[in-house]
Motif scaffolding. Structure first.
Motif, PDB file in Angstrom:
ATOM      1  N   LEU A   1       0.852  -1.202   0.055  1.00 18.27           N
ATOM      2  CA  LEU A   1       0.015  -0.012  -0.075  1.00 18.27           C
ATOM      3  C   LEU A   1       0.710   1.291  -0.233  1.00 18.27           C
ATOM      4  O   LEU A   1       0.354   2.090  -0.669  1.00 18.27           O
ATOM      5  CB  LEU A   1      -1.027   0.084   1.142  1.00 18.27           C
ATOM      6  CG  LEU A   1      -1.700   1.260   1.299  1.00 18.27           C
ATOM      7  CD1 LEU A   1      -2.566   1.578   0.129  1.00 18.27           C
ATOM      8  CD2 LEU A   1      -3.018   1.155   2.540  1.00 18.27           C
TER       9      LEU A   1
ATOM     10  N   LEU B   1       0.752   4.097  -2.717  1.00 21.66           N
ATOM     11  CA  LEU B   1       0.581   5.441  -2.657  1.00 21.66           C
ATOM     12  C   LEU B   1       1.649   6.224  -3.078  1.00 21.66           C
ATOM     13  O   LEU B   1       1.262   7.477  -3.450  1.00 21.66           O
ATOM     14  CB  LEU B   1       0.288   5.659  -1.041  1.00 21.66           C
ATOM     15  CG  LEU B   1      -0.844   5.046  -0.544  1.00 21.66           C
ATOM     16  CD1 LEU B   1      -0.839   5.228   0.917  1.00 21.66           C
ATOM     17  CD2 LEU B   1      -2.095   5.922  -0.971  1.00 21.66           C
TER      18      LEU B   1
ATOM     19  N   GLU C   1       1.151   6.689  -6.779  1.00 24.73           N
ATOM     20  CA  GLU C   1       0.172   7.508  -7.182  1.00 24.73           C
ATOM     21  C   GLU C   1       0.468   9.101  -7.019  1.00 24.73           C
ATOM     22  O   GLU C   1       0.286   9.965  -7.833  1.00 24.73           O
ATOM     23  CB  GLU C   1      -1.033   7.118  -6.533  1.00 24.73           C
ATOM     24  CG  GLU C   1      -1.909   6.095  -7.226  1.00 24.73           C
ATOM     25  CD  GLU C   1      -2.222   6.352  -8.543  1.00 24.73           C
ATOM     26  OE1 GLU C   1      -2.575   7.249  -8.919  1.00 24.73           O
ATOM     27  OE2 GLU C   1      -2.076   5.246  -9.259  1.00 24.73           O
TER      28      GLU C   1
ATOM     29  N   ASN D   1      -7.467  13.685  -1.576  1.00 27.64           N
ATOM     30  CA  ASN D   1      -7.310  12.144  -0.854  1.00 27.64           C
ATOM     31  C   ASN D   1      -8.380  11.189  -1.253  1.00 27.64           C
ATOM     32  O   ASN D   1      -7.801  10.031  -1.258  1.00 27.64           O
ATOM     33  CB  ASN D   1      -7.074  12.538   0.542  1.00 27.64           C
ATOM     34  CG  ASN D   1      -7.216  11.145   1.470  1.00 27.64           C
ATOM     35  OD1 ASN D   1      -5.951  10.718   1.314  1.00 27.64           O
ATOM     36  ND2 ASN D   1      -8.157  10.739   2.245  1.00 27.64           N
TER      37      ASN D   1
ATOM     38  N   LEU E   1      -6.961   9.652  -4.443  1.00 24.25           N
ATOM     39  CA  LEU E   1      -5.751   8.774  -3.993  1.00 24.25           C
ATOM     40  C   LEU E   1      -6.422   7.586  -3.423  1.00 24.25           C
ATOM     41  O   LEU E   1      -5.818   6.362  -3.934  1.00 24.25           O
ATOM     42  CB  LEU E   1      -5.012   9.611  -2.739  1.00 24.25           C
ATOM     43  CG  LEU E   1      -3.640   8.882  -2.703  1.00 24.25           C
ATOM     44  CD1 LEU E   1      -2.620   8.555  -3.811  1.00 24.25           C
ATOM     45  CD2 LEU E   1      -2.911   9.746  -1.684  1.00 24.25           C
ATOM     46  N   ALA E   2      -7.355   7.636  -2.749  1.00 22.09           N
ATOM     47  CA  ALA E   2      -7.857   6.330  -1.653  1.00 22.09           C
ATOM     48  C   ALA E   2      -8.522   5.432  -3.153  1.00 22.09           C
ATOM     49  O   ALA E   2      -8.250   4.204  -2.979  1.00 22.09           O
ATOM     50  CB  ALA E   2      -8.847   6.728  -0.890  1.00 22.09           C
TER      51      ALA E   2
ATOM     52  N   THR F   1      -5.843   3.391  -5.052  1.00 27.41           N
ATOM     53  CA  THR F   1      -5.029   2.684  -4.504  1.00 27.41           C
ATOM     54  C   THR F   1      -5.962   1.498  -3.817  1.00 27.41           C
ATOM     55  O   THR F   1      -5.758   0.730  -3.303  1.00 27.41           O
ATOM     56  CB  THR F   1      -4.395   3.035  -3.583  1.00 27.41           C
ATOM     57  OG1 THR F   1      -4.894   4.089  -2.539  1.00 27.41           O
ATOM     58  CG2 THR F   1      -3.156   4.020  -4.156  1.00 27.41           C
TER      59      THR F   1
ATOM     60  N   THR G   1      -7.827   5.770   5.507  1.00 26.51           N
ATOM     61  CA  THR G   1      -6.725   4.836   5.442  1.00 26.51           C
ATOM     62  C   THR G   1      -5.540   5.583   4.607  1.00 26.51           C
ATOM     63  O   THR G   1      -4.358   5.459   4.957  1.00 26.51           O
ATOM     64  CB  THR G   1      -6.905   3.367   4.984  1.00 26.51           C
ATOM     65  OG1 THR G   1      -7.950   2.742   5.857  1.00 26.51           O
ATOM     66  CG2 THR G   1      -5.828   2.505   4.868  1.00 26.51           C
ATOM     67  N   SER G   2      -6.183   6.051   3.309  1.00 25.02           N
ATOM     68  CA  SER G   2      -5.106   6.679   2.730  1.00 25.02           C
ATOM     69  C   SER G   2      -4.397   8.028   3.341  1.00 25.02           C
ATOM     70  O   SER G   2      -3.271   8.284   3.324  1.00 25.02           O
ATOM     71  CB  SER G   2      -5.984   7.283   1.581  1.00 25.02           C
ATOM     72  OG  SER G   2      -5.267   8.042   0.471  1.00 25.02           O
TER      73      SER G   2
ATOM     74  N   ARG H   1      -2.049   6.780   6.168  1.00 22.53           N
ATOM     75  CA  ARG H   1      -0.903   6.024   5.609  1.00 22.53           C
ATOM     76  C   ARG H   1       0.030   7.466   4.893  1.00 22.53           C
ATOM     77  O   ARG H   1       1.116   7.222   5.071  1.00 22.53           O
ATOM     78  CB  ARG H   1      -1.170   5.303   4.334  1.00 22.53           C
ATOM     79  CG  ARG H   1      -1.834   4.084   5.043  1.00 22.53           C
ATOM     80  CD  ARG H   1      -1.017   3.179   6.320  1.00 22.53           C
ATOM     81  NE  ARG H   1       0.154   2.166   5.503  1.00 22.53           N
ATOM     82  CZ  ARG H   1      -0.057   1.176   5.178  1.00 22.53           C
ATOM     83  NH1 ARG H   1      -1.016   0.369   5.397  1.00 22.53           N
ATOM     84  NH2 ARG H   1       0.981   0.604   4.550  1.00 22.53           N
ATOM     85  N   VAL H   2      -0.299   8.369   4.246  1.00 21.44           N
ATOM     86  CA  VAL H   2       0.319   9.105   3.850  1.00 21.44           C
ATOM     87  C   VAL H   2       0.906  10.277   4.801  1.00 21.44           C
ATOM     88  O   VAL H   2       2.045  10.607   4.804  1.00 21.44           O
ATOM     89  CB  VAL H   2      -0.620  10.255   2.574  1.00 21.44           C
ATOM     90  CG1 VAL H   2       0.503  11.524   1.943  1.00 21.44           C
ATOM     91  CG2 VAL H   2      -0.974   9.328   1.516  1.00 21.44           C
TER      92      VAL H   2
END
Length: 171
Positions: free
Chosen positions: A6, A10, A13, A22, A25-26, A29, A35-36, A39-40
């Motif tokens: 993941l 990320l 991307e 976001n 992006l989510a 992925t 979660t996105s 994690r970022v």
């Protein structure tokens, strides 16, 4: 530093389009927006993502001519090297600066308006510096950039870690 699938997705991307939301992006992925976002945030906090920036078209900003300039400094003392590095990195023509090993100490990547700008940079800026012992200039015909950087794979079990991670013990 451990990066899972993941994290890698990320990063891929974000390198493709750091301006996407976001939510986008989510979706790209396959994770939830929360979660996105988390994690970022973690990638930034761990120093994997160090910033975001706009890439400019050098032609559009009036600097279509690029050159790579190798520079040898004398004497090769730390204060001289550091002083030149700070000075050269601050020049408006400088796109990138590398401190290198080999016959030269620096490799400068510059962008200027025309070939006369390269000549003026070398003659009027570089060779006026007392510590500059040698300069070699290479004009860039084309600059092709990789679309992104893929993180290195994690070492396989049983392999030796890089020197920076090795610990030695003395008996």
């Amino acid at each position: 530093m451990e990066l899972d699938a993941l994290d890698r997705a990320l990063l891929r991307e974000l390198q493709n389009d750091a301006r996407q939301t976001n939510r986008e992006l989510a979706a790209r992925t396959g994770v939830s927006p929360s979660t996105s976002l988390e994690r970022v945030r973690s990638l930034r906090e761990r120093g994997v993502v160090t910033g975001y920036r706009a890439e400019l078209d050098l032609q559009a900003v009036g600097r279509p001519v690029q050159a790579l300039i190798s520079v040898r400094i004398r004497p090769p003392a730390r204060p001289v090297i550091e002083g030149f590095r700070e000075w050269a990195a601050a020049l408006p023509e400088t796109i990138a600066l590398f401190v290198v090993s080999g016959a030269h100490d620096f490799l400068l990547h510059i962008a200027v308006s025309d070939v006369n700008g390269v000549y003026a940079f070398v003659i009027d800026r570089l060779t006026e510096r007392r510590e500059v012992a040698d300069v070699q200039t290479t004009l860039v015909y084309e600059h092709v950039r990789a679309p992104g950087i893929e993180p290195a794979p994690s070492p396989s079990p049983g392999t030796r870690p890089p020197l920076t991670e090795r610990r030695t013990t003395r008996g």
